[in-house]
Design an enzyme around this catalytic site. Sequence first.
Site, PDB file in Angstrom:
ATOM      1  N   GLU A 175      44.221  41.993  40.566  1.00 21.16           N
ATOM      2  CA  GLU A 175      43.351  41.351  39.313  1.00 21.16           C
ATOM      3  C   GLU A 175      41.892  41.672  39.312  1.00 21.16           C
ATOM      4  OE1 GLU A 175      43.744  38.047  42.824  1.00 21.16           O
ATOM      5  OE2 GLU A 175      44.959  39.767  42.081  1.00 21.16           O
TER       6      GLU A 175
ATOM      7  N   HIS B 273      51.161  38.409  35.219  1.00 22.28           N
ATOM      8  CA  HIS B 273      50.767  37.774  36.453  1.00 22.28           C
ATOM      9  C   HIS B 273      49.353  38.126  36.482  1.00 22.28           C
ATOM     10  CE1 HIS B 273      50.873  36.063  40.501  1.00 22.28           C
ATOM     11  NE2 HIS B 273      50.033  37.194  40.790  1.00 22.28           N
ATOM     12  N   GLU B 274      48.747  39.563  36.360  1.00 25.23           N
ATOM     13  CA  GLU B 274      47.344  39.799  36.785  1.00 25.23           C
ATOM     14  C   GLU B 274      46.336  39.441  35.505  1.00 25.23           C
ATOM     15  OE1 GLU B 274      46.937  40.512  39.694  1.00 25.23           O
ATOM     16  OE2 GLU B 274      49.017  41.431  40.222  1.00 25.23           O
TER      17      GLU B 274
ATOM     18  N   HIS C  81      45.480  35.780  36.329  1.00 25.85           N
ATOM     19  CA  HIS C  81      44.404  35.548  37.098  1.00 25.85           C
ATOM     20  C   HIS C  81      43.064  35.701  36.623  1.00 25.85           C
ATOM     21  CE1 HIS C  81      45.802  35.420  41.315  1.00 25.85           C
ATOM     22  NE2 HIS C  81      46.820  36.509  41.355  1.00 25.85           N
TER      23      HIS C  81
ATOM     24  N   GLU D  98      47.324  31.860  43.478  1.00 26.91           N
ATOM     25  CA  GLU D  98      48.703  32.627  43.517  1.00 26.91           C
ATOM     26  C   GLU D  98      49.702  31.557  42.720  1.00 26.91           C
ATOM     27  OE1 GLU D  98      48.833  35.551  42.967  1.00 26.91           O
ATOM     28  OE2 GLU D  98      47.032  36.322  44.251  1.00 26.91           O
TER      29      GLU D  98
ATOM     30  N   ASP E 259      45.257  38.173  55.675  1.00 20.23           N
ATOM     31  CA  ASP E 259      46.289  39.058  54.865  1.00 20.23           C
ATOM     32  C   ASP E 259      47.715  38.284  55.366  1.00 20.23           C
ATOM     33  OD1 ASP E 259      46.936  41.226  52.977  1.00 20.23           O
ATOM     34  OD2 ASP E 259      47.938  42.116  54.553  1.00 20.23           O
TER      35      ASP E 259
ATOM     36  N   TYR F 190      52.962  31.937  46.814  1.00 23.08           N
ATOM     37  CA  TYR F 190      52.963  32.224  45.123  1.00 23.08           C
ATOM     38  C   TYR F 190      54.130  31.478  44.610  1.00 23.08           C
ATOM     39  CZ  TYR F 190      50.713  36.966  45.755  1.00 23.08           C
ATOM     40  OH  TYR F 190      49.847  38.059  45.877  1.00 23.08           O
TER      41      TYR F 190
END
Length: 632
Positions: free
Chosen positions: A298, A322-323, A326, A345, A402, A410
Amino acid sequence: MIKQITTALFFAMTLISCDSGNKGEVKEKANEPQTIVMETNDPHTFAKPDEVVVKHLDWTANVDFDSSMIIATAKWTIENKTGASEVIFDTKGLKIDYVTVGNNDEIGTFILEPEIKYMGQKLIVSITPNTEIVRIYYRTTENSDALQWLTKEQTADKTHPFLFTQSQAILARTWIPCQDSPGIRFTYNARVKVPHQMMALMSAYNPTDTMINGVYDFQMEYPIPSYLMALSVGNIQYQSVGRNTGIYAEPSMLAKSVAEFEDMQEMVDSAEALYGAYRWGKYDVLVLPPSFPFGGMENPRLTFATPTILAGDKSLTSLIAHELAHSWSGNLVTNYNWNDFWLNEGFTVYFENRIMEQVYGADYANMLALISYQDLKAEMEDFGMESPRTKLKLDLAGQDPDEGMTSIAYDKGFYLLKLIEQTVGREEFDSFLKTYFDTYAFKSMTTEGFVAYINKELLSKKSEWKEKVNLNEWIYNPGLPENCPKIISDRFEKVEGELTKLESGTAPSELATSNWSTHEWLHFLRNLPTEMTQEQMIALDKTFGFTKSGNSEILAAWFVKVIPNNYKEAKPAIESFLVSVGRRKFLTPIYKSLITADPSKAAAREIYKKARPNYHAVAVQTMDDLLDWNQN
């Protein structure tokens, strides 16, 4: 222009650095990874923003494809809040040539501490209470993990090489020395020199034509965190698709991408109608080569997207929604650190679902919600329902953040927000969210801050709302609470009816599957029997052409089902897919299926050996761990 350091000056400064106590002192300790416990508000940065914090970046860079290197200067404007004698930056995989301080560009003193696993190296620059400018002259190296340098053969058009970055979560420090925390925001300008006939793009105002001299200027006037820094360079063209939307792609991919994303402007308009004005000016999408490790990223004004969503029927464009979402949840209001990742998320999946409902209808949105639920259940079963990894509020200190970027943040986050919507009513919740985005625009938010805010501004309006939602259970406990919303999809129920027929002996060719969407096919594939005979798989494949599908989601779901059943006809397609596609969402389950079929991991490693050079460092790290690659 980039300020270059001459060889003579470089050696002169090197000599000065050997004299302890001189102004040009450089101390670089043994570069041995260590494990430490970080005592800071953000466990993934060395920076001390309460003392000295960055405010603005002027970045000049020369992108050299011959050496796979960026030679750059990061000029930071800083705010010394406490009169401190040093400012601290995060670095990893960088070669620091020298540092200057002050408006007069005076040679400064810096210390580059030993590398710490996941974190990189702390860069300490000496300053005075009045220092406002610090310039860091540096080069990237082969260990700059954010960067993926592609040969021309690895691109769609095969005419020019390609470069892209992936900064999230803490990889910005591998191509820019920075204070690499989502809780620290800054504005930036940049001047980037690239080879002729190539276009440079950043998370900023972008060109729409190639510059003859190869020099590009960028501006991002809104403060952003470092993980939203982005750069891409390649043979790229642009086409507008709406009032403030457009597509960048390699020439051979542009028309296909424009057709796939023709509803982008409607998505932006729908998002604005829900939660207020889009504040970033333009919303453009860059379609990258297939080695990009994620579905999308994003980056403000320039979403990076995988070509695996180009299905030809717009069935995978929820990723674009979705992006886009953001732009409010994440880019506008940002998780304070990566322990609060669900605030980015979970909100974005909820917002994405609302956008898709606006554009394509409630039935479509319900299918997406149930796919989300399936992903959530599978992830929780994989971790174990009591695993701390299934909590929304994470504790990632001492780990690569990560590791926290799983379906939990999410999908569990989405279902919590869906529960709140169902509890208080959609109109009430929409009003709350719009105010939330306005109130905390261009700021960071902690989990605890959000809990306090929503309790005060929304859930306290009726006494039963707090108890009915039970935020603490959702956020701080593992597993999935019993009050998780139940979503019903008429279209999925019809799919289940066809699955029942199949299990009762109906031939695949006699099933009613016409006009199924990608999501209906995914529901069908995910619910096929775990064990199937060669004859059953051949019949399914002959009827529906799964192995030859041009839809990456369908391909991946099919491969996961048939690999453990040793479906030989699909083996060439599986290897071809794994070698050409670098999206981690697909790689992980497919390689896991290969391991299920061959626990020795020999077959998986044989393919991985061929595929690994095509993957981004983010995907390589995950696959190396999965396949015990470092032990070979």
